[in-house]
Write a protein that holds these residues in place. Sequence first.
Motif, PDB file in Angstrom:
ATOM      1  N   ARG A 151       0.831  -1.209   0.000  1.00 51.28           N
ATOM      2  CA  ARG A 151       0.000   0.000   0.000  1.00 51.28           C
ATOM      3  C   ARG A 151       0.862   1.255   0.000  1.00 51.28           C
ATOM      4  O   ARG A 151       0.576   2.219  -0.706  1.00 51.28           O
ATOM      5  N   LYS A 152       1.937   1.243   0.777  1.00 49.16           N
ATOM      6  CA  LYS A 152       2.844   2.391   0.794  1.00 49.16           C
ATOM      7  C   LYS A 152       3.528   2.552  -0.557  1.00 49.16           C
ATOM      8  O   LYS A 152       3.685   3.671  -1.058  1.00 49.16           O
ATOM      9  N   GLY A 153       3.946   1.434  -1.162  1.00 51.66           N
ATOM     10  CA  GLY A 153       4.568   1.490  -2.473  1.00 51.66           C
ATOM     11  C   GLY A 153       3.612   1.985  -3.540  1.00 51.66           C
ATOM     12  O   GLY A 153       3.997   2.743  -4.440  1.00 51.66           O
ATOM     13  N   ILE A 154       2.358   1.597  -3.444  1.00 54.61           N
ATOM     14  CA  ILE A 154       1.344   2.044  -4.399  1.00 54.61           C
ATOM     15  C   ILE A 154       1.106   3.538  -4.246  1.00 54.61           C
ATOM     16  O   ILE A 154       1.056   4.290  -5.225  1.00 54.61           O
ATOM     17  N   THR A 155       0.993   4.001  -3.007  1.00 54.23           N
ATOM     18  CA  THR A 155       0.778   5.426  -2.735  1.00 54.23           C
ATOM     19  C   THR A 155       1.962   6.260  -3.220  1.00 54.23           C
ATOM     20  O   THR A 155       1.786   7.299  -3.849  1.00 54.23           O
ATOM     21  N   ALA A 156       3.171   5.781  -2.944  1.00 54.51           N
ATOM     22  CA  ALA A 156       4.370   6.512  -3.369  1.00 54.51           C
ATOM     23  C   ALA A 156       4.469   6.556  -4.887  1.00 54.51           C
ATOM     24  O   ALA A 156       4.895   7.564  -5.457  1.00 54.51           O
ATOM     25  N   GLY A 157       4.065   5.495  -5.545  1.00 58.97           N
ATOM     26  CA  GLY A 157       4.128   5.439  -7.000  1.00 58.97           C
ATOM     27  C   GLY A 157       3.102   6.308  -7.694  1.00 58.97           C
ATOM     28  O   GLY A 157       3.254   6.660  -8.872  1.00 58.97           O
ATOM     29  N   SER A 158       2.060   6.702  -6.974  1.00 58.30           N
ATOM     30  CA  SER A 158       1.006   7.511  -7.595  1.00 58.30           C
ATOM     31  C   SER A 158       1.242   9.009  -7.416  1.00 58.30           C
ATOM     32  O   SER A 158       0.442   9.816  -7.855  1.00 58.30           O
TER      33      SER A 158
END
Length: 159
Positions: A151-158
């Motif tokens: 979830r953190k990786g997804i948020t950072a990638g967006s």
Amino acid sequence: MQDQAFIWNQYDLIRGMTVAMLASIDEETADIIPDNFNNNIRWNLGHILLCQDFLLFGPAGVQLPPAYGALFAPATKPANWQGDIPSLETLAAQLKEQPARIKEALQDRLNEPLPQPFQLGDKGTIYTYGEMLTFTLFHEGMHMGCISGLRKGITAGSK
């Protein structure tokens, strides 16, 4: 016999946390694989389900669709998925149903030995159903940590 209600209470607590977290994830987000990750949220949820059945009941006792082995077993990954992939709604329903089924099967059997001791590599051995159940809770927590990282990786990638 020792009161083992605390184990079942912990099972309910941990699974409740997993199901609650799932409620905040949509289908699209569940399939994103951020850089430096091999799997997605959907894989982690299916893996929790499959491993708990497999570790407690063996390959013949898994009460999930047969395709789950190819989708969610260790060393599998979404990049290799083929066929129908379960929806989050399906996984959520199975995550909610699984504890009742496991409790029914093992309620009074936590002190019973497994058909065969389970070797955790050079880390140790699991001998009873109760030990295996508590190990599966640890395993679920590890994968909840993976989901948090995803979830953190997804948020950072967006951003």
